[in-house]
Scaffold this active site. Structure first.
Site, PDB file in Angstrom:
ATOM      1  N   ARG A   1       0.798  -1.214   0.000  1.00  0.00           N
ATOM      2  CA  ARG A   1       0.000   0.000   0.000  1.00  0.00           C
ATOM      3  C   ARG A   1       0.833   1.266   0.000  1.00  0.00           C
ATOM      4  NH1 ARG A   1      -2.949  -2.942   2.161  1.00  0.00           N
ATOM      5  NH2 ARG A   1      -1.103  -3.691   3.183  1.00  0.00           N
ATOM      6  N   THR A   2       1.845   1.313   0.820  1.00  0.00           N
ATOM      7  CA  THR A   2       2.547   2.586   0.980  1.00  0.00           C
ATOM      8  C   THR A   2       3.234   2.984  -0.326  1.00  0.00           C
ATOM      9  OG1 THR A   2       2.845   2.089   3.298  1.00  0.00           O
ATOM     10  CG2 THR A   2       4.209   3.837   2.410  1.00  0.00           C
TER      11      THR A   2
ATOM     12  N   HIS B   1       6.409   6.251  10.933  1.00  0.00           N
ATOM     13  CA  HIS B   1       5.773   6.039   9.628  1.00  0.00           C
ATOM     14  C   HIS B   1       4.870   7.243   9.384  1.00  0.00           C
ATOM     15  CE1 HIS B   1       4.036   4.302   6.194  1.00  0.00           C
ATOM     16  NE2 HIS B   1       3.734   3.104   6.626  1.00  0.00           N
TER      17      HIS B   1
ATOM     18  N   LYS C   1      25.116  -4.584  -3.027  1.00  0.00           N
ATOM     19  CA  LYS C   1      26.552  -4.448  -3.302  1.00  0.00           C
ATOM     20  C   LYS C   1      27.256  -3.659  -2.204  1.00  0.00           C
ATOM     21  CE  LYS C   1      25.653  -4.102  -8.269  1.00  0.00           C
ATOM     22  NZ  LYS C   1      25.678  -3.165  -9.388  1.00  0.00           N
TER      23      LYS C   1
ATOM     24  N   ARG D   1      11.701   3.695   2.182  1.00  0.00           N
ATOM     25  CA  ARG D   1      11.379   2.806   3.307  1.00  0.00           C
ATOM     26  C   ARG D   1      12.593   1.940   3.562  1.00  0.00           C
ATOM     27  NH1 ARG D   1       6.183  -0.986   4.249  1.00  0.00           N
ATOM     28  NH2 ARG D   1       5.395   1.026   4.927  1.00  0.00           N
TER      29      ARG D   1
HETATM   30  C1  NCD Z   1       2.286  -0.606   8.217  1.00  0.00           C
HETATM   31  C2  NCD Z   1       3.798  -0.563   8.240  1.00  0.00           C
HETATM   32  O1  NCD Z   1       4.435  -0.854   7.232  1.00  0.00           O
HETATM   33  O2  NCD Z   1       4.314  -0.210   9.290  1.00  0.00           O
HETATM   34  N1  NCD Z   1       1.761  -0.837   6.941  1.00  0.00           N
HETATM   35  C3  NCD Z   1       1.517   0.236   6.168  1.00  0.00           C
HETATM   36  O3  NCD Z   1       2.398   0.926   5.759  1.00  0.00           O
HETATM   37  N2  NCD Z   1       0.238   0.536   5.934  1.00  0.00           N
HETATM   38  C4  NCD Z   1       1.689  -1.489   9.198  1.00  0.00           C
HETATM   39  C5  NCD Z   1       2.142  -2.913   9.229  1.00  0.00           C
HETATM   40  O4  NCD Z   1       2.974  -3.350   8.441  1.00  0.00           O
HETATM   41  O5  NCD Z   1       1.624  -3.613  10.093  1.00  0.00           O
END
Ligand code: NCD
Length: 306
Positions: A52-53, A130, A81, A102
């Site tokens: 999703r993100t 996040h 690498k 991320r």
């Molecule tokens: C979350 C995350 O990655 O921290 N997911 C997200 O980005 N919607 C929550 C999760 O992974 O549980």
């Protein structure tokens, strides 16, 4: 001066209000923004899994008429690498106008922001923060109940490793009269640094183990999954993974207007039968995530549409 989003505190409460107003305008008049980012490129650099993100950021940029590129996992990047985050950030700055990162390591996004010459968005750094999920959560709460102050929020599940929880608490302490109810197994309590901060600020909170003991007082219930990948041993995960299952029976104990949020992905913690309850808001939350990321991209790129 370029701007980044590394923690929710990078924006003041007033700036967040503007951002949410912009997100509302985007939701109401999407066509107005369809070409706002024409000629701009966004790089999504994901060193950790995501559905999703990453796609939400990419959708946001595409909706604004911009383009996207990047990599979906560390295995296909030069990290294998031995390239450092600092070098990756400098390199990406030559290709793109804005970068989304991320990374499994706490603080990685901050390092990227220091070395990149373009705005950096933290899409999750280890168990730490996040912030774009927090913007999503705040916009969802504001849209559903009309305000971000004077309410009781229950956070349930893995409060120790869940970075969305840490970010959201950090953001909500800035609004008046938000009452926190933490619901977790004893092993997965919210970290001390967070409760210490609440104590310091004089913000009241409660801690419970059973969801049934707390659900009836909540205006918002924020469910989370047990963070399997951050556990040190499999046995603990297996023991705790089904600790909470929100089902129709438990929803009977909740207020008539208690909205249920979840950052997703869900595993077993919300039974599918809850999805048809009008108070289940987790899929609407995903849609709000796109609007708020569109607003964020425009803000960080300093693009204004009248
Ligand atoms: C979350 C995350 O990655 O921290 N997911 C997200 O980005 N919607 C929550 C999760 O992974 O549980």
């Amino acid at each position: 001066m370029k701007r980044d989003l590394i923690t929710p505190q990078d924006f003041t409460v007033e700036e967040l209000d503007h951002l949410f107003d912009l997100a509302d305008d985007i939701r109401e008049h999407p066509a107005k923004y369809a070409h706002a980012c024409e000629g701009k490129k966004m790089a999504t650099c994901f060193f950790e899994p995501s559905t999703r993100t990453r796609l939400s950021h990419e959708t946001a940029m595409l909706n604004l008429g911009g383009r996207t590129m990047g990599f979906p996992d560390a295995g296909v990047s030069s990290a294998t690498k031995g390239e450092t985050v600092a070098d990756t950030a400098r390199v990406i700055s030559c290709f793109a106008d804005i970068m989304v990162i991320r990374h499994p390591r706490e603080g990685a996004a901050m390092v990227a922001a220091q070395y990149a010459s373009i705005p950096v968005i933290n899409a999750g750094d280890g168990g730490h923060q996040h912030p774009t999920q927090t913007l999503t959560d705040l916009l969802t709460i504001r849209s559903l109940q009309g305000h971000l102050d004077h309410f009781t929020i229950g956070l349930c599940g893995d409060l120790k490793f869940g970075r969305t929880v840490h970010s959201l608490i950090n953001a909500l302490v800035r609004y008046p009269d938000v009452h926190f109810v933490f619901i977790s197994p004893p092993e997965l309590k919210v970290p001390d640094y967070i409760t210490d901060k609440l104590d310091e600020l004089g913000i009241p909170y409660e801690e419970h183990v059973r969801l049934e003991d707390a659900i009836s007082k909540l205006d918002i219930l924020y469910m989370t999954r047990i963070q399997k990948e951050r556990f040190f041993n499999e046995d603990d995960y297996v023991r705790l993974k089904n600790f909470y299952i929100l089902d129709a029976e438990k929803m009977k104990l909740a207020k008539k207007d208690c909205y249920v949020l979840h950052p997703l992905p869900r595993v077993n913690e919300i039974a599918a039968e809850v999805d048809s309850d009008p108070r289940a808001a987790y899929f609407r939350q995903v849609q709000y995530g796109v609007y708020v990321r569109m607003a964020l991209i425009l803000t960080l790129l300093n693009i204004h549409i009248d």
